[in-house]
Design a protein around this motif. Structure first.
Motif, PDB file in Angstrom:
ATOM      1  N   MET A 152       0.709  -1.509  -0.050  1.00  0.00           N
ATOM      2  CA  MET A 152       0.266  -0.130   0.239  1.00  0.00           C
ATOM      3  C   MET A 152       0.726   1.563  -0.088  1.00  0.00           C
ATOM      4  SD  MET A 152      -2.914   2.023   0.440  1.00  0.00           S
ATOM      5  CE  MET A 152      -4.564   0.639   1.144  1.00  0.00           C
ATOM      6  N   ALA A 153       1.795   1.720   0.960  1.00  0.00           N
ATOM      7  CA  ALA A 153       2.111   2.205   1.027  1.00  0.00           C
ATOM      8  C   ALA A 153       3.163   2.404  -0.248  1.00  0.00           C
ATOM      9  CB  ALA A 153       3.453   2.695   2.257  1.00  0.00           C
ATOM     10  N   GLY A 154       3.987   2.204  -0.918  1.00  0.00           N
ATOM     11  CA  GLY A 154       5.132   1.796  -2.055  1.00  0.00           C
ATOM     12  C   GLY A 154       3.962   2.797  -3.339  1.00  0.00           C
ATOM     13  N   ASP A 159      -4.168  -5.048  -1.603  1.00  0.00           N
ATOM     14  CA  ASP A 159      -4.727  -4.908  -0.497  1.00  0.00           C
ATOM     15  C   ASP A 159      -4.354  -5.439   0.342  1.00  0.00           C
ATOM     16  OD1 ASP A 159      -4.923  -2.352   0.965  1.00  0.00           O
ATOM     17  OD2 ASP A 159      -6.810  -2.510   0.684  1.00  0.00           O
ATOM     18  N   ARG A 160      -3.557  -5.458   1.339  1.00  0.00           N
ATOM     19  CA  ARG A 160      -4.284  -6.814   3.171  1.00  0.00           C
ATOM     20  C   ARG A 160      -5.268  -6.844   3.495  1.00  0.00           C
ATOM     21  NH1 ARG A 160       1.796  -8.643   2.568  1.00  0.00           N
ATOM     22  NH2 ARG A 160       2.199  -6.831   1.363  1.00  0.00           N
ATOM     23  N   PRO A 161      -5.817  -5.698   3.778  1.00  0.00           N
ATOM     24  CA  PRO A 161      -7.127  -5.783   4.521  1.00  0.00           C
ATOM     25  C   PRO A 161      -8.297  -7.581   4.081  1.00  0.00           C
ATOM     26  CG  PRO A 161      -6.499  -4.364   4.588  1.00  0.00           C
ATOM     27  CD  PRO A 161      -5.220  -4.679   3.377  1.00  0.00           C
ATOM     28  N   GLU A 168      13.742  -8.966  -4.467  1.00  0.00           N
ATOM     29  CA  GLU A 168      13.625  -9.046  -3.283  1.00  0.00           C
ATOM     30  C   GLU A 168      15.071  -7.893  -2.911  1.00  0.00           C
ATOM     31  OE1 GLU A 168      14.279 -11.764  -0.842  1.00  0.00           O
ATOM     32  OE2 GLU A 168      15.003 -10.902   1.197  1.00  0.00           O
ATOM     33  N   VAL A 169      14.561  -6.906  -2.821  1.00  0.00           N
ATOM     34  CA  VAL A 169      15.727  -6.122  -2.424  1.00  0.00           C
ATOM     35  C   VAL A 169      16.809  -6.742  -1.489  1.00  0.00           C
ATOM     36  CG1 VAL A 169      16.874  -3.506  -1.441  1.00  0.00           C
ATOM     37  CG2 VAL A 169      14.401  -4.100  -3.258  1.00  0.00           C
ATOM     38  N   THR A 170      17.495  -6.085  -1.270  1.00  0.00           N
ATOM     39  CA  THR A 170      19.138  -7.422  -0.318  1.00  0.00           C
ATOM     40  C   THR A 170      20.281  -6.107   0.100  1.00  0.00           C
ATOM     41  OG1 THR A 170      20.703  -7.774  -1.827  1.00  0.00           O
ATOM     42  CG2 THR A 170      19.094  -9.292  -1.247  1.00  0.00           C
ATOM     43  N   LEU A 180      -0.833 -14.972   8.402  1.00  0.00           N
ATOM     44  CA  LEU A 180      -1.275 -14.601   7.468  1.00  0.00           C
ATOM     45  C   LEU A 180      -0.941 -13.032   7.318  1.00  0.00           C
ATOM     46  CD1 LEU A 180      -4.034 -14.326   5.983  1.00  0.00           C
ATOM     47  CD2 LEU A 180      -5.546 -14.252   7.476  1.00  0.00           C
ATOM     48  N   ARG A 181      -0.169 -13.421   5.954  1.00  0.00           N
ATOM     49  CA  ARG A 181       0.325 -11.695   5.927  1.00  0.00           C
ATOM     50  C   ARG A 181       0.083 -11.232   4.504  1.00  0.00           C
ATOM     51  NH1 ARG A 181       1.447  -6.695   8.161  1.00  0.00           N
ATOM     52  NH2 ARG A 181       2.325  -5.590   6.554  1.00  0.00           N
ATOM     53  N   THR A 182       0.338 -12.679   3.205  1.00  0.00           N
ATOM     54  CA  THR A 182       0.207 -12.496   2.191  1.00  0.00           C
ATOM     55  C   THR A 182      -1.234 -12.949   1.602  1.00  0.00           C
ATOM     56  OG1 THR A 182       2.052 -13.924   2.100  1.00  0.00           O
ATOM     57  CG2 THR A 182       2.852 -12.290   2.457  1.00  0.00           C
ATOM     58  N   GLY A 184       5.138   4.255   4.905  1.00  0.00           N
ATOM     59  CA  GLY A 184       4.408   2.076   5.820  1.00  0.00           C
ATOM     60  C   GLY A 184       4.805   2.318   7.065  1.00  0.00           C
ATOM     61  N   ASP A 185       4.587   1.388   7.598  1.00  0.00           N
ATOM     62  CA  ASP A 185       4.584   0.187   8.710  1.00  0.00           C
ATOM     63  C   ASP A 185       5.912  -0.179   8.970  1.00  0.00           C
ATOM     64  OD1 ASP A 185       1.776  -0.133   8.775  1.00  0.00           O
ATOM     65  OD2 ASP A 185       1.733  -2.665   8.555  1.00  0.00           O
ATOM     66  N   CYS A 186       6.927  -0.427   8.019  1.00  0.00           N
ATOM     67  CA  CYS A 186       8.964  -0.143   8.154  1.00  0.00           C
ATOM     68  C   CYS A 186       8.690   1.292   8.676  1.00  0.00           C
ATOM     69  CB  CYS A 186       9.451  -0.146   7.086  1.00  0.00           C
ATOM     70  SG  CYS A 186       9.351   1.052   5.542  1.00  0.00           S
TER      71      CYS A 186
HETATM   72  C1  LIG Z   1      -4.552  -9.583   6.699  1.00  0.00           C
HETATM   73  C2  LIG Z   1      -4.508  -9.060   7.172  1.00  0.00           C
HETATM   74  C3  LIG Z   1      -5.391  -7.856   7.123  1.00  0.00           C
HETATM   75  C4  LIG Z   1      -5.436  -6.036   7.579  1.00  0.00           C
HETATM   76  N1  LIG Z   1      -6.970  -5.560   7.196  1.00  0.00           N
HETATM   77  C5  LIG Z   1      -6.294  -4.464   7.778  1.00  0.00           C
HETATM   78  C6  LIG Z   1      -7.891  -3.132   8.566  1.00  0.00           C
HETATM   79  O1  LIG Z   1      -9.109  -3.606   7.926  1.00  0.00           O
HETATM   80  N2  LIG Z   1      -7.165  -2.062   8.846  1.00  0.00           N
HETATM   81  C7  LIG Z   1      -5.687  -1.464   8.900  1.00  0.00           C
HETATM   82  O2  LIG Z   1      -6.341  -0.467   8.979  1.00  0.00           O
HETATM   83  N3  LIG Z   1      -5.056  -2.023   7.750  1.00  0.00           N
HETATM   84  C8  LIG Z   1      -4.797  -3.747   7.799  1.00  0.00           C
HETATM   85  N4  LIG Z   1      -4.138  -4.024   7.884  1.00  0.00           N
HETATM   86  C9  LIG Z   1      -2.847  -3.986   8.196  1.00  0.00           C
HETATM   87  C10 LIG Z   1      -2.607  -3.459   6.871  1.00  0.00           C
HETATM   88  O3  LIG Z   1      -2.246  -4.392   5.849  1.00  0.00           O
HETATM   89  C11 LIG Z   1      -1.219  -2.539   6.834  1.00  0.00           C
HETATM   90  O4  LIG Z   1      -0.623  -1.745   7.739  1.00  0.00           O
HETATM   91  C12 LIG Z   1      -0.661  -2.189   5.368  1.00  0.00           C
HETATM   92  O5  LIG Z   1      -0.298  -3.146   4.536  1.00  0.00           O
HETATM   93  C13 LIG Z   1       0.909  -1.221   5.470  1.00  0.00           C
HETATM   94  O6  LIG Z   1       1.135  -0.877   3.832  1.00  0.00           O
HETATM   95  P1  LIG Z   1       2.939  -0.997   3.602  1.00  0.00           P
HETATM   96  O7  LIG Z   1       2.595  -0.807   2.684  1.00  0.00           O
HETATM   97  O8  LIG Z   1       4.375  -0.430   4.710  1.00  0.00           O
HETATM   98  O9  LIG Z   1       3.561  -2.374   3.291  1.00  0.00           O
HETATM   99  P2  LIG Z   1       3.367  -4.009   3.564  1.00  0.00           P
HETATM  100  O10 LIG Z   1       1.997  -4.134   2.982  1.00  0.00           O
HETATM  101  O11 LIG Z   1       3.743  -5.289   4.132  1.00  0.00           O
HETATM  102  O12 LIG Z   1       3.786  -3.930   1.902  1.00  0.00           O
HETATM  103  C14 LIG Z   1       4.937  -4.196   2.039  1.00  0.00           C
HETATM  104  C15 LIG Z   1       5.872  -4.795   0.221  1.00  0.00           C
HETATM  105  O13 LIG Z   1       7.235  -4.701   0.811  1.00  0.00           O
HETATM  106  C16 LIG Z   1       7.486  -6.167   0.044  1.00  0.00           C
HETATM  107  N5  LIG Z   1       9.257  -5.726   0.970  1.00  0.00           N
HETATM  108  C17 LIG Z   1       9.639  -6.541   2.133  1.00  0.00           C
HETATM  109  N6  LIG Z   1      10.626  -6.580   1.714  1.00  0.00           N
HETATM  110  C18 LIG Z   1      11.332  -5.769   0.654  1.00  0.00           C
HETATM  111  C19 LIG Z   1      12.841  -6.391  -0.003  1.00  0.00           C
HETATM  112  N7  LIG Z   1      13.422  -6.497   0.859  1.00  0.00           N
HETATM  113  N8  LIG Z   1      12.514  -5.962  -1.204  1.00  0.00           N
HETATM  114  C20 LIG Z   1      11.365  -6.236  -2.070  1.00  0.00           C
HETATM  115  N9  LIG Z   1      10.268  -6.153  -1.366  1.00  0.00           N
HETATM  116  C21 LIG Z   1       9.997  -6.067   0.127  1.00  0.00           C
HETATM  117  C22 LIG Z   1       6.905  -7.231   0.331  1.00  0.00           C
HETATM  118  O14 LIG Z   1       5.985  -8.102  -0.122  1.00  0.00           O
HETATM  119  C23 LIG Z   1       5.884  -6.093   0.644  1.00  0.00           C
HETATM  120  O15 LIG Z   1       4.557  -6.191  -0.355  1.00  0.00           O
HETATM  121  C24 LIG Z   1      -3.762  -5.841   7.669  1.00  0.00           C
HETATM  122  C25 LIG Z   1      -2.959  -6.250   7.621  1.00  0.00           C
HETATM  123  C26 LIG Z   1      -2.967  -7.914   7.315  1.00  0.00           C
HETATM  124  C27 LIG Z   1      -2.021  -8.818   6.954  1.00  0.00           C
END
Ligand SMILES: Cc1cc2nc3c(=O)[nH]c(=O)nc-3n(C[C@H](O)[C@H](O)[C@H](O)COP(=O)(O)OP(=O)(O)OC[C@H]3O[C@@H](n4cnc5c(N)ncnc54)[C@H](O)[C@@H]3O)c2cc1C
Length: 308
Positions: free
Chosen positions: A23-25, A53-55, A87-89, A133-135, A278-280
Motif C-alpha cells: 500500500m505505502a509503496g 491490498d492486505r485487509p 527482493e531488495v537485499t 496470514l500476511r500475504t 508505511g509500516d516500516c
Molecule cells: C491480513 C491482514 C489484514 C489487515 N487488515 C487491516 C485492516 O482492516 N485495517 C487496517 O488499517 N490495516 C489492516 N492491515 C494492516 C495493513 O494491511 C498494513 O498496515 C499495510 O499493508 C501496510 O502497508 P505497507 O505498504 O507499509 O506494508 P506492506 O503491506 O507490508 O507492504 C510491503 C511490501 O514490501 C515488500 N517487501 C518487503 N521486504 C522487501 C524487500 N527486501 N525487497 C522488496 N520488497 C520487499 C513486501 O513483500 C510487501 O509486499 C491488515 C494486514 C493484514 C496482513
C-alpha cells in the motif's frame, strides 16, 4: 521529495526508486505522478503478484468471496516501472545504489516501503499445519484449510487473530484462540477500549483462552504451559509483526528498538535522499510517533497510528 538534493545544490531527482510494492509503496509511486513528477519511477516488490491490498486477505479473500485484492492502478499508463518478484537485499548510500536479487539499482531518491513481516512462533516453524496470514499466498494456503472445517487453534488475540477467527467460524470451523496476555489486544489498545472486543469471540462462537501460553506446537496439537493439549487440524499464528528492515543492516540507516526506520516529520531517514513510509517507518505525527512498535508478554503487536 527533492528537498535534500536541492539543498545540496544539485538538480531535482530524475530517478525515484520505491522499495516495497504494498500500500505505502504504491501510494507513493502514484502520488509522485499525481503531483507532476516526470522523472523515472521504479517500484520494486519481493512478491510475484500484482500489488494488492492486505485487509481483504483476512476477510473476502480468505472466505473465497473474492479472488484477490489487486490495487486498481494502471502502472503502465502512469509510467511506473514495476519490478515484481525481486527482493531488495541491501542499500549502499555512498553509491546511491540498492542491491537486489537481480543486481544493483541506482537511484537519485529512494523511498523505503518494505512494510512489516509477521513474528514467528518460536519452535513452530516447519511444523506441518502451522500458518501465518500476511500475504496473498498465505491466504490462498488457508482457504482449503477453512474448506476442510478443521479444528483450528489461533495463537494470538490481536487484529489478525480476531479477523481470522471470525472468518474461520463463518466457514464452519471449530476455533480456539489462545492469548498469553490477560485480554485481547493487550499490546495495542487500553483495557477500556479493548474490553468489548472479548465479546467478538463469543459472538462468533470461538473459544477464547487468555493467560494461555503455548509451550509447544506439534503436528495435530497445541500444548499449553498448564498442560492443556488442544487438538489442532491447523494452527494460525497471529502474534504481531515487525518492520521488514533487516536488509538495511550496514547501510547506516537509523533504526529504532524494533527495527523500525526512524524518520522525521517529512519522512526523511538518517541517510541523505532516502525516505521511509508505511509500516516500516516511525515518524513524529501530532506529538507522537506514528507507528509504536511494542511488545507485551509474548504477544508483540503494532500500535496502529495514522498512516503517512
Ligand atoms: C491480513 C491482514 C489484514 C489487515 N487488515 C487491516 C485492516 O482492516 N485495517 C487496517 O488499517 N490495516 C489492516 N492491515 C494492516 C495493513 O494491511 C498494513 O498496515 C499495510 O499493508 C501496510 O502497508 P505497507 O505498504 O507499509 O506494508 P506492506 O503491506 O507490508 O507492504 C510491503 C511490501 O514490501 C515488500 N517487501 C518487503 N521486504 C522487501 C524487500 N527486501 N525487497 C522488496 N520488497 C520487499 C513486501 O513483500 C510487501 O509486499 C491488515 C494486514 C493484514 C496482513
Amino acid at each position: 521529495m527533492s528537498e535534500q538534493r536541492q539543498e545540496a545544490g544539485s538538480s531535482a531527482p530524475r530517478r525515484v526508486v520505491v522499495a516495497g510494492a504494498g500500500m505505502a509503496g504504491v501510494q507513493t509511486a502514484v502520488a509522485l505522478r499525481e503531483q507532476g513528477f516526470t522523472g523515472s519511477v521504479q517500484l520494486i516488490g519481493a512478491e510475484p503478484h500484482q500489488p494488492y491490498d492486505r485487509p481483504p486477505l483476512s476477510k473476502a479473500v480468505l472466505l473465497g468471496k473474492s479472488e484477490g485484492s489487486a490495487f486498481d492502478v494502471d502502472f503502465e499508463a502512469l509510467g511506473i516501472e514495476l519490478r515484481l518478484g525481486c527482493e531488495v537485499t541491501g542499500l549502499r548510500p555512498g553509491d546511491h545504489e540498492l542491491d537486489t536479487e537481480d543486481g544493483p539499482v541506482p537511484y537519485d531518491v529512494l523511498v523505503v516501503a518494505t512494510g512489516a513481516e509477521p513474528v514467528r512462533l518460536p519452535g513452530a516453524e516447519g511444523v506441518p499445519g502451522v500458518h501465518l496470514l500476511r500475504t496473498l499466498d498465505d491466504a490462498e494456503r488457508l482457504r482449503p484449510v477453512l474448506a476442510r472445517r478443521h479444528d483450528i487453534v489461533v495463537v494470538g488475540a490481536g487484529w489478525i487473530g480476531a479477523e481470522f477467527a471470525t472468518a474461520a467460524r463463518e466457514a464452519g470451523c471449530a476455533v480456539t484462540v489462545v492469548e498469553a496476555a490477560e485480554r485481547p489486544l493487550a499490546g495495542a489498545l487500553p483495557a477500556e477500549v479493548a474490553a468489548p472486543m472479548a465479546g467478538w469471540y463469543a459472538d462468533a462462537g470461538a473459544a477464547l483462552r487468555t493467560h494461555a501460553r503455548v509451550e509447544r506446537v506439534e503436528p495435530g496439537a497445541v500444548l499449553l504451559d498448564d498442560g492443556t493439549r488442544l487438538p489442532a487440524g491447523a494452527v494460525v499464528v497471529g502474534i504481531g509483526a515487525r518492520p521488514a528492515t533487516a536488509w538495511l543492516a550496514g547501510s547506516g540507516t537509523e533504526l529504532g528498538a524494533h527495527g523500525e526506520i526512524v524518520a522525521d516529520e517529512h519522512l526523511r531517514t538518517s541517510v541523505p535522499d532516502v525516505y521511509a513510509v508505511g509500516d516500516c517507518a516511525s515518524f513524529p505525527s501530532g506529538g507522537t510517533a506514528s507507528a509504536c512498535w511494542c511488545t507485551t508478554g509474548t504477544t508483540p503487536s503494532r500500535g496502529r497510528g495514522p498512516s503517512p
